[in-house]
Design an enzyme around this catalytic site. Structure first.
Site, PDB file in Angstrom:
ATOM      1  N   VAL A  57      99.918   1.131  -0.057  1.00 12.53           N
ATOM      2  CA  VAL A  57      99.459   2.190  -0.963  1.00 12.53           C
ATOM      3  C   VAL A  57      99.083   3.465  -0.206  1.00 12.53           C
ATOM      4  CG1 VAL A  57      98.650   0.476  -2.645  1.00 12.53           C
ATOM      5  CG2 VAL A  57      97.003   1.505  -1.042  1.00 12.53           C
ATOM      6  N   TYR A 152      82.875   3.131   0.924  1.00 10.05           N
ATOM      7  CA  TYR A 152      83.369   2.341  -0.216  1.00 10.05           C
ATOM      8  C   TYR A 152      82.849   2.929  -1.532  1.00 10.05           C
ATOM      9  CZ  TYR A 152      84.264  -1.918  -2.949  1.00 10.05           C
ATOM     10  OH  TYR A 152      84.703  -2.823  -3.877  1.00 10.05           O
ATOM     11  N   THR A 187      85.515 -13.456  -2.198  1.00 11.77           N
ATOM     12  CA  THR A 187      86.795 -13.205  -1.524  1.00 11.77           C
ATOM     13  C   THR A 187      86.474 -12.821  -0.074  1.00 11.77           C
ATOM     14  OG1 THR A 187      86.693 -10.870  -2.065  1.00 11.77           O
ATOM     15  CG2 THR A 187      87.834 -12.286  -3.640  1.00 11.77           C
TER      16      THR A 187
HETATM   17  P1  NAP Z   1      90.188  -8.488  -0.295  1.00 12.63           P
HETATM   18  O1  NAP Z   1      90.084  -9.967  -0.396  1.00 12.63           O
HETATM   19  O2  NAP Z   1      89.660  -7.802   0.926  1.00 12.63           O
HETATM   20  O3  NAP Z   1      91.713  -8.049  -0.555  1.00 12.63           O
HETATM   21  C1  NAP Z   1      92.069  -6.708  -0.452  1.00 12.63           C
HETATM   22  C2  NAP Z   1      93.556  -6.601  -0.650  1.00 12.63           C
HETATM   23  O4  NAP Z   1      93.913  -5.197  -0.535  1.00 12.63           O
HETATM   24  C3  NAP Z   1      94.367  -7.355   0.401  1.00 12.63           C
HETATM   25  O5  NAP Z   1      95.499  -7.933  -0.204  1.00 12.63           O
HETATM   26  C4  NAP Z   1      94.794  -6.235   1.352  1.00 12.63           C
HETATM   27  O6  NAP Z   1      95.991  -6.509   2.062  1.00 12.63           O
HETATM   28  C5  NAP Z   1      95.036  -5.130   0.339  1.00 12.63           C
HETATM   29  N1  NAP Z   1      95.193  -3.812   0.973  1.00 12.63           N
HETATM   30  C6  NAP Z   1      94.335  -3.146   1.773  1.00 12.63           C
HETATM   31  N2  NAP Z   1      94.893  -1.976   2.163  1.00 12.63           N
HETATM   32  C7  NAP Z   1      96.123  -1.907   1.593  1.00 12.63           C
HETATM   33  C8  NAP Z   1      97.185  -0.961   1.611  1.00 12.63           C
HETATM   34  N3  NAP Z   1      97.110   0.177   2.322  1.00 12.63           N
HETATM   35  N4  NAP Z   1      98.301  -1.213   0.880  1.00 12.63           N
HETATM   36  C9  NAP Z   1      98.399  -2.352   0.150  1.00 12.63           C
HETATM   37  N5  NAP Z   1      97.448  -3.309   0.118  1.00 12.63           N
HETATM   38  C10 NAP Z   1      96.321  -3.078   0.828  1.00 12.63           C
HETATM   39  O7  NAP Z   1      89.412  -7.804  -1.525  1.00 12.63           O
HETATM   40  P2  NAP Z   1      89.067  -8.355  -3.004  1.00 12.63           P
HETATM   41  O8  NAP Z   1      87.667  -8.835  -3.018  1.00 12.63           O
HETATM   42  O9  NAP Z   1      90.157  -9.220  -3.492  1.00 12.63           O
HETATM   43  O10 NAP Z   1      89.051  -6.963  -3.789  1.00 12.63           O
HETATM   44  C11 NAP Z   1      90.068  -6.586  -4.708  1.00 12.63           C
HETATM   45  C12 NAP Z   1      89.548  -5.384  -5.474  1.00 12.63           C
HETATM   46  O11 NAP Z   1      88.311  -5.707  -6.144  1.00 12.63           O
HETATM   47  C13 NAP Z   1      89.232  -4.182  -4.586  1.00 12.63           C
HETATM   48  O12 NAP Z   1      89.569  -2.992  -5.243  1.00 12.63           O
HETATM   49  C14 NAP Z   1      87.722  -4.267  -4.428  1.00 12.63           C
HETATM   50  O13 NAP Z   1      87.152  -3.016  -4.120  1.00 12.63           O
HETATM   51  C15 NAP Z   1      87.333  -4.754  -5.806  1.00 12.63           C
HETATM   52  N6  NAP Z   1      86.002  -5.377  -5.881  1.00 12.63           N
HETATM   53  C16 NAP Z   1      85.745  -6.532  -5.218  1.00 12.63           C
HETATM   54  C17 NAP Z   1      84.480  -7.100  -5.325  1.00 12.63           C
HETATM   55  C18 NAP Z   1      84.146  -8.403  -4.641  1.00 12.63           C
HETATM   56  O14 NAP Z   1      82.981  -8.853  -4.742  1.00 12.63           O
HETATM   57  N7  NAP Z   1      85.076  -9.063  -3.969  1.00 12.63           N
HETATM   58  C19 NAP Z   1      83.480  -6.478  -6.084  1.00 12.63           C
HETATM   59  C20 NAP Z   1      83.773  -5.298  -6.749  1.00 12.63           C
HETATM   60  C21 NAP Z   1      85.051  -4.756  -6.635  1.00 12.63           C
HETATM   61  P3  NAP Z   1      95.997  -7.095   3.593  1.00 12.63           P
HETATM   62  O15 NAP Z   1      95.917  -8.587   3.471  1.00 12.63           O
HETATM   63  O16 NAP Z   1      97.291  -6.597   4.143  1.00 12.63           O
HETATM   64  O17 NAP Z   1      94.784  -6.510   4.301  1.00 12.63           O
END
Ligand code: NAP
Length: 228
Positions: A57, A152, A187
């Site tokens: 992205v 963030y 996660t």
């Molecule tokens: P995660 O486990 O860290 O996964 C993040 C994902 O984003 C990974 O697949 C990563 O790919 C991908 N990514 C990072 N940079 C990228 C790029 N330049 N192009 C394409 N993909 C990219 O995070 P998550 O917890 O699943 O979070 C998913 C969403 O939920 C995010 O927007 C996060 O801010 C939001 N969120 C999460 C929480 C929580 O508690 N977990 C709470 C609120 C909001 P790689 O494997 O290649 O690094």
């Protein structure tokens, strides 16, 4: 309707589970990841109609390549889930932030979602029932903001602003644009102790599955409005 749904950052975490739930519901899922091999491995682990595609992205060309590819294969998309994000920077505060880290967070979390949306907008317009789901976080809410996780946090506040702007502009095209918080989810980013990833993903899916007369330009968790 057989929908075509694109999910960014879908090789692990919430993105992967969103892809799994969409495919289980019968949608065609374009599971994207910045590493092509990881996209293929993740897609192979999901039953249903799942296509693996590379999408960084943060890379304009990668977004353009995906748009060209999907234009040829499907001619439209119905759902875009802007899920990819980085730098949950618990190690710093706004008053002493490394602006290099802030800049990287904005590049992926704000501009990444914006870039992919711009590239795929012609295909979303072709749907007639387009949905854009920006995966945000209540941490970006101005109503309750503190000085922690500055990179963030500002990236998610800005993503919320983008959500409002796109919603206002795209309403006439039948495209609903909403920001969703998945809650605290266990996660790699959220760490242990959060709620199960399936629950977080359901909070995201709610906005992908809205009917045509559903809300647009809102901020939701589990289908309920949360403060900006
Ligand atoms: P995660 O486990 O860290 O996964 C993040 C994902 O984003 C990974 O697949 C990563 O790919 C991908 N990514 C990072 N940079 C990228 C790029 N330049 N192009 C394409 N993909 C990219 O995070 P998550 O917890 O699943 O979070 C998913 C969403 O939920 C995010 O927007 C996060 O801010 C939001 N969120 C999460 C929480 C929580 O508690 N977990 C709470 C609120 C909001 P790689 O494997 O290649 O690094």
């Amino acid at each position: 309707m057989d929908r075509v749904c694109v999910v960014t950052g879908a090789n692990r975490g919430i993105g992967l589970e969103v892809a799994r739930q969409l495919a289980a519901a019968g949608d065609t899922v374009v599971l994207t990841a910045r590493d092509e091999r990881k996209a293929a491995e993740a897609a192979a682990g999901i039953s249903g109609e799942v296509l693996a595609r590379r999408l960084d992205v943060a890379d304009e060309r990668s977004a353009a390549d995906l748009a060209r590819d999907l234009e040829k294969t499907h001619g439209r998309i119905d759902v875009l889930v802007n899920n990819a994000a980085i730098h949950y920077d618990t190690w710093q505060r706004a008053s002493e932030a490394d602006l290099g880290v802030v800049s990287q967070a904005l590049e992926t979390n704000l501009l990444g979602a914006w870039r992919v949306t711009l590239a795929l907008l012609p295909l979303l317009r072709g749907s007639g029932h387009g949905r854009i789901v920006n995966v945000s976080s209540e941490i970006g809410s101005l109503a309750s903001m503190g000085g922690g996780t500055p990179a963030y946090t500002v990236s998610k506040t800005a993503l919320n602003a983008l959500t409002r702007m796109l919603a206002a502009e795209l309403r006439g095209d039948g495209i609903l644009v909403n920001a969703v918080c998945p809650g605290w989810v266990a996660t790699d980013m959220g760490g242990p102790g959060g709620r199960p990833v399936a629950e977080g993903a359901r909070s995201v899916l709610w906005a992908a599955d809205l009917p045509d007369d559903g809300p647009t330009g809102g901020f939701f968790r589990d289908g309920r409005s949360i403060p900006w």
